[in-house]
Scaffold this motif. Structure first.
Motif, PDB file in Angstrom:
ATOM      1  N   ASP A  51      -6.802  -2.957  -7.117  1.00  0.00           N
ATOM      2  CA  ASP A  51      -6.277  -1.626  -7.390  1.00  0.00           C
ATOM      3  C   ASP A  51      -5.926  -1.495  -8.315  1.00  0.00           C
ATOM      4  O   ASP A  51      -5.826   0.166  -9.056  1.00  0.00           O
ATOM      5  N   ILE A  52      -4.681  -2.144  -8.098  1.00  0.00           N
ATOM      6  CA  ILE A  52      -3.843  -2.048  -9.071  1.00  0.00           C
ATOM      7  C   ILE A  52      -4.198  -2.337 -10.503  1.00  0.00           C
ATOM      8  O   ILE A  52      -4.157  -1.220 -11.613  1.00  0.00           O
ATOM      9  N   ASN A 308       2.631   4.219  -8.093  1.00  0.00           N
ATOM     10  CA  ASN A 308       2.380   4.211  -6.773  1.00  0.00           C
ATOM     11  C   ASN A 308       1.259   4.107  -6.348  1.00  0.00           C
ATOM     12  O   ASN A 308       0.684   3.170  -5.566  1.00  0.00           O
ATOM     13  N   LYS A 309       0.699   3.289  -8.155  1.00  0.00           N
ATOM     14  CA  LYS A 309      -0.774   2.185  -7.213  1.00  0.00           C
ATOM     15  C   LYS A 309       0.105   1.438  -7.050  1.00  0.00           C
ATOM     16  O   LYS A 309      -1.158   0.212  -6.011  1.00  0.00           O
ATOM     17  N   LYS A 310       1.648   0.047  -6.841  1.00  0.00           N
ATOM     18  CA  LYS A 310       2.072  -0.187  -7.130  1.00  0.00           C
ATOM     19  C   LYS A 310       2.396  -0.488  -5.115  1.00  0.00           C
ATOM     20  O   LYS A 310       3.334  -1.736  -4.315  1.00  0.00           O
ATOM     21  N   GLN A 311       2.585   0.769  -4.592  1.00  0.00           N
ATOM     22  CA  GLN A 311       3.274   1.215  -3.168  1.00  0.00           C
ATOM     23  C   GLN A 311       2.301  -0.049  -2.687  1.00  0.00           C
ATOM     24  O   GLN A 311       3.500  -0.580  -1.428  1.00  0.00           O
TER      25      GLN A 311
END
Length: 325
Positions: A51-52, A308-311
Protein backbone atom coordinates in the motif's frame (compact mmCIF):
# COMPACT_ATOMS: atom_id res chain seq x y z
CA UNK A 1 -8.77 -2.75 2.72
CA UNK A 2 -5.88 -4.53 4.49
CA UNK A 3 -8.30 -6.85 6.31
CA UNK A 4 -9.92 -7.76 2.98
CA UNK A 5 -6.52 -8.59 1.51
CA UNK A 6 -5.41 -10.70 4.49
CA UNK A 7 -8.66 -12.67 4.06
CA UNK A 8 -7.64 -13.22 0.45
CA UNK A 9 -4.28 -14.54 1.66
CA UNK A 10 -6.07 -17.04 3.91
CA UNK A 11 -8.25 -18.16 0.98
CA UNK A 12 -5.23 -18.37 -1.33
CA UNK A 13 -3.35 -20.55 1.17
CA UNK A 14 -6.37 -22.88 1.36
CA UNK A 15 -6.62 -22.92 -2.43
CA UNK A 16 -2.94 -23.69 -2.94
CA UNK A 17 -3.04 -26.52 -0.39
CA UNK A 18 -6.25 -27.96 -1.85
CA UNK A 19 -4.98 -27.77 -5.45
CA UNK A 20 -1.73 -29.50 -4.50
CA UNK A 21 -3.45 -32.52 -2.95
CA UNK A 22 -1.58 -35.66 -4.05
CA UNK A 23 -1.19 -37.87 -1.03
CA UNK A 24 -3.80 -38.13 1.72
CA UNK A 25 -1.27 -38.32 4.59
CA UNK A 26 0.71 -35.31 3.38
CA UNK A 27 -2.45 -33.34 2.65
CA UNK A 28 -3.89 -34.12 6.09
CA UNK A 29 -0.67 -33.11 7.85
CA UNK A 30 -0.40 -29.80 5.97
CA UNK A 31 -4.08 -29.04 6.39
CA UNK A 32 -3.83 -29.76 10.12
CA UNK A 33 -0.85 -27.42 10.50
CA UNK A 34 -2.53 -24.47 8.80
CA UNK A 35 -5.89 -25.06 10.47
CA UNK A 36 -4.22 -24.09 13.75
CA UNK A 37 -4.13 -20.52 12.48
CA UNK A 38 -1.43 -18.02 13.33
CA UNK A 39 -0.77 -14.29 13.51
CA UNK A 40 -0.09 -13.96 9.73
CA UNK A 41 2.15 -11.00 10.54
CA UNK A 42 4.56 -11.77 7.68
CA UNK A 43 1.97 -11.54 4.88
CA UNK A 44 0.39 -8.59 6.69
CA UNK A 45 3.74 -6.83 6.45
CA UNK A 46 3.81 -7.45 2.68
CA UNK A 47 0.28 -6.10 2.26
CA UNK A 48 0.88 -2.94 4.30
CA UNK A 49 4.12 -2.16 2.45
CA UNK A 50 2.42 -2.78 -0.91
CA UNK A 51 0.00 0.00 0.00
CA UNK A 52 2.89 2.34 0.82
CA UNK A 53 4.63 1.71 -2.54
CA UNK A 54 1.37 1.64 -4.54
CA UNK A 55 1.51 -1.95 -5.72
CA UNK A 56 -1.41 -4.34 -6.03
CA UNK A 57 -3.93 -2.03 -7.67
CA UNK A 58 -4.60 -4.09 -10.81
CA UNK A 59 -6.04 -7.61 -10.83
CA UNK A 60 -2.74 -9.11 -11.97
CA UNK A 61 -0.72 -7.20 -9.39
CA UNK A 62 -3.07 -8.20 -6.59
CA UNK A 63 -2.90 -11.87 -7.63
CA UNK A 64 0.91 -11.80 -7.65
CA UNK A 65 1.01 -10.01 -4.30
CA UNK A 66 -1.51 -12.31 -2.59
CA UNK A 67 0.19 -15.43 -3.98
CA UNK A 68 3.65 -14.24 -2.90
CA UNK A 69 2.40 -13.32 0.58
CA UNK A 70 0.78 -16.77 0.81
CA UNK A 71 4.06 -18.40 -0.20
CA UNK A 72 5.76 -16.66 2.72
CA UNK A 73 3.35 -18.52 5.00
CA UNK A 74 4.07 -21.81 3.17
CA UNK A 75 7.80 -21.30 3.76
CA UNK A 76 7.14 -20.33 7.38
CA UNK A 77 4.89 -23.38 7.85
CA UNK A 78 7.51 -25.73 6.41
CA UNK A 79 10.18 -24.27 8.71
CA UNK A 80 7.96 -24.74 11.78
CA UNK A 81 7.30 -28.38 10.93
CA UNK A 82 11.03 -29.02 10.60
CA UNK A 83 11.75 -27.02 13.78
CA UNK A 84 9.42 -29.23 15.79
CA UNK A 85 11.11 -32.39 14.50
CA UNK A 86 14.60 -31.06 15.28
CA UNK A 87 13.53 -29.81 18.73
CA UNK A 88 11.53 -32.95 19.53
CA UNK A 89 8.64 -30.61 20.30
CA UNK A 90 5.22 -32.20 20.67
CA UNK A 91 3.15 -29.00 20.78
CA UNK A 92 2.63 -26.03 18.49
CA UNK A 93 0.32 -23.12 19.38
CA UNK A 94 -1.05 -25.09 22.30
CA UNK A 95 -2.00 -28.12 20.20
CA UNK A 96 -0.17 -31.33 19.25
CA UNK A 97 2.46 -30.58 16.63
CA UNK A 98 2.42 -32.24 13.19
CA UNK A 99 5.28 -34.57 14.16
CA UNK A 100 3.50 -35.56 17.39
CA UNK A 101 0.31 -36.40 15.51
CA UNK A 102 1.63 -37.81 12.23
CA UNK A 103 5.20 -38.81 13.09
CA UNK A 104 8.58 -37.30 12.22
CA UNK A 105 8.77 -38.85 8.76
CA UNK A 106 5.44 -37.43 7.59
CA UNK A 107 6.32 -34.05 9.13
CA UNK A 108 9.62 -33.86 7.21
CA UNK A 109 8.06 -35.10 3.96
CA UNK A 110 5.16 -32.63 4.33
CA UNK A 111 7.58 -29.74 4.90
CA UNK A 112 9.57 -30.74 1.81
CA UNK A 113 6.35 -31.00 -0.18
CA UNK A 114 5.34 -27.49 0.94
CA UNK A 115 8.63 -26.09 -0.34
CA UNK A 116 7.96 -27.72 -3.71
CA UNK A 117 4.44 -26.29 -3.85
CA UNK A 118 5.78 -22.85 -2.93
CA UNK A 119 8.40 -22.98 -5.71
CA UNK A 120 5.76 -23.99 -8.24
CA UNK A 121 3.47 -21.09 -7.32
CA UNK A 122 6.32 -18.58 -7.44
CA UNK A 123 7.46 -19.85 -10.84
CA UNK A 124 3.98 -19.19 -12.24
CA UNK A 125 4.35 -15.48 -11.37
CA UNK A 126 7.36 -15.37 -13.67
CA UNK A 127 9.58 -13.02 -11.64
CA UNK A 128 13.09 -14.50 -11.43
CA UNK A 129 14.27 -12.11 -8.72
CA UNK A 130 11.31 -13.15 -6.56
CA UNK A 131 12.16 -16.85 -6.95
CA UNK A 132 15.82 -16.20 -6.17
CA UNK A 133 14.96 -14.16 -3.07
CA UNK A 134 12.69 -16.89 -1.72
CA UNK A 135 15.36 -19.53 -2.45
CA UNK A 136 18.06 -17.47 -0.76
CA UNK A 137 15.86 -16.98 2.30
CA UNK A 138 15.17 -20.72 2.55
CA UNK A 139 18.93 -21.43 2.43
CA UNK A 140 19.69 -18.79 5.07
CA UNK A 141 16.98 -20.18 7.37
CA UNK A 142 18.55 -23.64 7.09
CA UNK A 143 21.96 -22.19 7.98
CA UNK A 144 20.40 -20.56 11.03
CA UNK A 145 18.98 -23.91 12.12
CA UNK A 146 22.46 -25.43 12.09
CA UNK A 147 24.05 -22.49 13.93
CA UNK A 148 21.32 -22.76 16.59
CA UNK A 149 22.67 -26.17 17.56
CA UNK A 150 25.56 -24.26 19.20
CA UNK A 151 23.02 -22.68 21.57
CA UNK A 152 21.69 -26.04 22.76
CA UNK A 153 22.65 -26.87 26.34
CA UNK A 154 24.26 -30.18 25.31
CA UNK A 155 26.76 -28.29 23.14
CA UNK A 156 27.75 -25.74 25.78
CA UNK A 157 30.76 -26.42 27.99
CA UNK A 158 30.92 -24.78 31.41
CA UNK A 159 34.70 -24.50 31.04
CA UNK A 160 34.58 -22.55 27.78
CA UNK A 161 31.53 -20.32 28.18
CA UNK A 162 31.90 -16.81 26.84
CA UNK A 163 28.59 -15.01 27.07
CA UNK A 164 29.62 -12.40 24.50
CA UNK A 165 30.18 -15.17 21.95
CA UNK A 166 26.83 -16.76 22.80
CA UNK A 167 25.09 -13.41 22.45
CA UNK A 168 26.66 -12.97 19.00
CA UNK A 169 25.56 -16.50 18.09
CA UNK A 170 22.04 -15.77 19.32
CA UNK A 171 21.69 -12.72 17.10
CA UNK A 172 23.19 -14.59 14.17
CA UNK A 173 20.60 -17.34 14.62
CA UNK A 174 17.59 -15.04 14.80
CA UNK A 175 18.90 -12.97 11.90
CA UNK A 176 18.94 -16.08 9.74
CA UNK A 177 16.00 -18.06 11.12
CA UNK A 178 13.49 -15.31 11.85
CA UNK A 179 14.55 -11.88 10.59
CA UNK A 180 15.36 -13.15 7.09
CA UNK A 181 11.73 -14.19 6.55
CA UNK A 182 10.46 -10.78 7.72
CA UNK A 183 12.99 -9.16 5.41
CA UNK A 184 11.62 -11.23 2.54
CA UNK A 185 8.05 -10.24 3.41
CA UNK A 186 8.99 -6.56 3.40
CA UNK A 187 10.78 -6.86 0.05
CA UNK A 188 8.05 -8.65 -1.91
CA UNK A 189 6.03 -5.60 -3.07
CA UNK A 190 9.19 -3.82 -4.23
CA UNK A 191 10.51 -6.87 -6.08
CA UNK A 192 7.17 -7.33 -7.83
CA UNK A 193 6.97 -3.64 -8.71
CA UNK A 194 10.60 -3.46 -9.85
CA UNK A 195 11.63 -0.65 -7.51
CA UNK A 196 15.20 0.58 -7.19
CA UNK A 197 17.76 -1.54 -5.37
CA UNK A 198 18.24 1.23 -2.80
CA UNK A 199 14.55 1.30 -1.88
CA UNK A 200 14.47 -2.50 -1.66
CA UNK A 201 17.34 -2.35 0.82
CA UNK A 202 15.47 0.18 2.96
CA UNK A 203 12.40 -2.04 3.31
CA UNK A 204 14.50 -5.20 3.56
CA UNK A 205 16.43 -3.70 6.50
CA UNK A 206 13.19 -2.55 8.09
CA UNK A 207 11.83 -6.10 7.89
CA UNK A 208 15.06 -7.56 9.27
CA UNK A 209 14.99 -5.35 12.35
CA UNK A 210 11.24 -5.92 12.69
CA UNK A 211 11.83 -9.68 12.73
CA UNK A 212 14.59 -9.34 15.33
CA UNK A 213 12.22 -7.40 17.59
CA UNK A 214 9.53 -10.04 17.06
CA UNK A 215 11.87 -12.88 18.09
CA UNK A 216 13.32 -11.15 21.15
CA UNK A 217 9.79 -10.41 22.34
CA UNK A 218 8.92 -14.08 21.78
CA UNK A 219 11.90 -15.17 23.88
CA UNK A 220 11.00 -12.75 26.68
CA UNK A 221 7.37 -13.92 26.69
CA UNK A 222 8.57 -17.49 27.15
CA UNK A 223 9.57 -16.50 30.68
CA UNK A 224 6.79 -14.11 31.65
CA UNK A 225 3.69 -15.34 29.83
CA UNK A 226 1.85 -18.60 29.37
CA UNK A 227 -0.39 -17.20 26.62
CA UNK A 228 2.04 -17.43 23.71
CA UNK A 229 0.40 -20.49 22.19
CA UNK A 230 3.26 -22.69 23.39
CA UNK A 231 4.11 -24.18 26.80
CA UNK A 232 5.60 -21.76 29.30
CA UNK A 233 9.45 -21.88 29.26
CA UNK A 234 9.33 -24.11 26.23
CA UNK A 235 12.78 -23.00 25.06
CA UNK A 236 14.37 -23.99 28.37
CA UNK A 237 12.56 -27.34 28.29
CA UNK A 238 14.03 -27.97 24.84
CA UNK A 239 17.52 -27.06 26.07
CA UNK A 240 17.77 -23.78 24.15
CA UNK A 241 19.77 -20.84 25.46
CA UNK A 242 17.98 -17.59 24.58
CA UNK A 243 18.76 -13.91 25.20
CA UNK A 244 17.14 -13.55 28.69
CA UNK A 245 19.31 -16.47 29.90
CA UNK A 246 22.48 -15.19 28.23
CA UNK A 247 22.08 -11.69 29.72
CA UNK A 248 21.20 -12.84 33.26
CA UNK A 249 23.83 -12.37 35.98
CA UNK A 250 22.90 -15.91 37.05
CA UNK A 251 23.82 -17.32 33.64
CA UNK A 252 26.35 -19.88 34.87
CA UNK A 253 24.02 -21.16 37.59
CA UNK A 254 21.20 -21.54 35.04
CA UNK A 255 23.47 -23.49 32.69
CA UNK A 256 24.55 -25.77 35.56
CA UNK A 257 20.93 -26.59 36.41
CA UNK A 258 20.03 -27.23 32.77
CA UNK A 259 23.02 -29.53 32.39
CA UNK A 260 22.36 -31.43 35.62
CA UNK A 261 18.70 -32.19 34.87
CA UNK A 262 18.01 -33.65 31.45
CA UNK A 263 14.25 -33.54 31.96
CA UNK A 264 13.69 -30.39 33.99
CA UNK A 265 11.19 -30.71 36.84
CA UNK A 266 8.61 -28.00 37.54
CA UNK A 267 10.73 -26.98 40.51
CA UNK A 268 13.83 -26.61 38.34
CA UNK A 269 11.89 -24.61 35.75
CA UNK A 270 10.58 -22.27 38.44
CA UNK A 271 14.10 -21.87 39.82
CA UNK A 272 15.53 -21.06 36.37
CA UNK A 273 12.75 -18.55 35.71
CA UNK A 274 13.49 -16.86 39.02
CA UNK A 275 17.23 -16.77 38.29
CA UNK A 276 16.64 -15.25 34.85
CA UNK A 277 14.43 -12.51 36.30
CA UNK A 278 16.48 -11.79 39.46
CA UNK A 279 19.66 -11.72 37.37
CA UNK A 280 18.28 -8.96 35.16
CA UNK A 281 17.92 -11.14 32.07
CA UNK A 282 14.46 -9.90 31.16
CA UNK A 283 15.33 -6.27 31.83
CA UNK A 284 18.49 -6.40 29.68
CA UNK A 285 16.71 -8.26 26.88
CA UNK A 286 14.11 -5.46 26.92
CA UNK A 287 16.94 -2.92 26.65
CA UNK A 288 18.33 -4.73 23.60
CA UNK A 289 14.86 -4.85 22.07
CA UNK A 290 14.41 -1.10 22.61
CA UNK A 291 17.74 -0.32 20.95
CA UNK A 292 16.73 -2.30 17.87
CA UNK A 293 13.30 -0.66 17.93
CA UNK A 294 14.96 2.76 17.72
CA UNK A 295 16.98 1.63 14.68
CA UNK A 296 13.79 0.32 13.06
CA UNK A 297 12.00 3.57 13.83
CA UNK A 298 14.84 5.51 12.19
CA UNK A 299 14.41 3.48 8.99
CA UNK A 300 10.65 3.96 9.17
CA UNK A 301 11.07 7.75 9.36
CA UNK A 302 13.34 7.70 6.32
CA UNK A 303 10.62 6.15 4.13
CA UNK A 304 9.42 8.83 1.74
CA UNK A 305 5.65 8.37 1.79
CA UNK A 306 2.61 10.19 3.21
CA UNK A 307 2.24 9.66 6.96
CA UNK A 308 -1.30 8.32 6.59
CA UNK A 309 0.01 5.56 4.30
CA UNK A 310 2.74 4.68 6.80
CA UNK A 311 0.46 4.62 9.84
CA UNK A 312 -0.49 0.93 9.55
CA UNK A 313 3.18 -0.04 9.36
CA UNK A 314 4.01 1.95 12.50
CA UNK A 315 1.08 0.40 14.37
CA UNK A 316 2.18 -3.12 13.37
CA UNK A 317 5.73 -2.38 14.53
CA UNK A 318 4.52 -1.08 17.90
CA UNK A 319 2.16 -4.02 18.29
CA UNK A 320 5.00 -6.48 17.72
CA UNK A 321 7.20 -4.63 20.19
CA UNK A 322 4.62 -4.48 22.97
CA UNK A 323 2.63 -7.67 22.34
CA UNK A 324 1.73 -9.93 25.26
CA UNK A 325 1.03 -13.09 23.18
Amino acid sequence: MINQKISKVEKRIEEIIKNSQRNEKIYSAILYHFSAGGKRIRPLLSLIISDIVDYGKTEEEEYNLITSASCVELLHGASLMLDDVIDNSDTRRGKPSVNALFGNKIAVISASFLLGVMSDELAKIGNLELVRTFSHTAKVMAEGEVIELNLMINNISLNTIYREQLEKLYFDVIDKKTASLFSLSSSIPLILKGNSTELKHVFSDFGRYFGTIFQIRDDILDFISDKTGKPKMNDVKEGKITLPVILSDNFHKIVEIMKEEKNLSDGALDLIRGLVISGGGIERAEEQLNKIYEKTLSIFRSIDAPENKKQNLLELLELSKERLT
